[in-house]
Design an enzyme around this catalytic site. Structure first.
Site, PDB file in Angstrom:
ATOM      1  CG  ASP A 138      -1.878  -1.148   1.265  1.00 41.06           C
ATOM      2  OD1 ASP A 138      -2.223  -1.644   0.176  1.00 41.06           O
ATOM      3  OD2 ASP A 138      -2.274  -1.563   2.367  1.00 41.06           O
ATOM      4  CE  LYS A 139      -0.050   8.587  -0.755  1.00 41.33           C
ATOM      5  NZ  LYS A 139      -1.117   9.619  -0.826  1.00 41.33           N
TER       6      LYS A 139
END
Length: 303
Positions: A138-139
């Site tokens: 994820d970011k």
């Protein structure tokens, strides 16, 4: 072309078709979805319907997302933290806050932009928006990713992920005090029927297994290591919430009152796999980023 289908549940009945579909993905605008409906890319029970069609329980909505008109993905010098590289594979330590590959709203500053600057030879199996990308994080999760530099390597690495032979260990800070030293969460994950932009433990989800062990306990938090057996979207975040210990700082799955950390406290610290060509076992370790280490030290001081 991306294809998906969704069976309408009871609580979704009487919702407009365009509104329901646009809620599935944050990046899908209502006007964009309306155009797809008009073009016949979205059907209900195999038939073309209007955007204002009121959905009924049991309706099967089939979505074929057309290939976007792709912008030129510009190489950017992002000073990537490369841990290993040869002619077949590259291992990079992704910083928190960096998106892995371009998508609507994120066409610059992604890991792919940086990879394209760093090297020109990346596998094309996942298309022009995801060159070389075998798996994602994820970011706001930091840590190690393996990248394929050709299609042969991509297929070999993807097979190892499918066979569950890749070692992926994460370090996480979670809310609450976990009473036991270790455990395994075996609970299927799928899209949350109450919020299609989130994942959840659901009966008809895909198999998902997370092993964890406690590394350190604090007053209101526990520092743990998680080992992934499968790699579902948001798996650790969903599983830890499921057992009542959501990740600290997690804006999507954590409590409203959590640590202001700019995202979930999660780091992909250990990555191990067989080299796609030589078969040699490669293992890499990335230390906690400075902000994560500082957070732990703050908790140790009882602040």
């Amino acid at each position: 072309m991306e294809k998906m289908d969704h069976t309408i549940l009871e609580h979704e009945a009487n919702e407009r078709l365009d509104k329901m579909v646009s809620s599935i993905r944050e990046e899908w605008s209502r006007s964009q979805v309306q155009q797809w409906i008009k073009d016949g890319d979205i059907t209900v029970n195999g038939k073309k319907e209007k955007a204002n069609y009121r959905l009924q329980t049991g309706d099967l909505v089939e979505i074929e997302v057309p290939e976007p008109e792709l912008p030129d993905i510009e190489p950017e010098d992002l000073h990537l933290d490369i841990y290993y590289e040869d002619a077949d594979v590259l291992v990079v330590n992704k910083p928190k806050g960096m998106v892995v590959h371009p998508s609507n709203g994120h066409f610059t500053g992604t890991l792919v932009n940086g990879l394209m600057y760093h090297c020109k030879d990346l596998s094309g199996i996942n298309g022009v928006l995801r060159p070389g990308i075998v798996h994602r994080i994820d970011k706001d999760t930091s840590g190690l990713l393996m990248v394929a530099k050709n299609d042969y390597a991509h297929e070999k690495l993807a097979a190892q992920l499918s066979e569950k032979t890749v070692t992926r260990k994460y370090f996480a800070l979670v809310h609450g005090n976990i009473p036991h030293e270790a455990g395994t969460i075996d609970a299927p994950i799928g899209r949350d029927p109450a919020d299609r932009q989130r994942m959840a433990v659901v009966d008809n989800g895909k198999d998902a297994v997370t092993h964890f062990r406690v590394l350190e306990r604090f007053d209101r938090f526990t520092f743990i290591e998680c080992r992934l057996e499968t790699g579902r979207t948001h798996q650790i975040r969903v599983h830890m919430k499921y057992i009542g210990h959501p990740l600290a700082g997690d804006p999507k799955y954590g409590p409203k009152k959590t640590i202001d950390f700019g995202g979930q406290a999660l780091h992909a610290g250990v990555l191990g796999f067989r080299h796609p060509r030589t078969g040699e076992t490669l293992t890499f370790e990335a230390p906690l980023p400075d902000d994560f280490a500082h957070l732990l030290n703050t908790l140790r001081r009882g602040l």
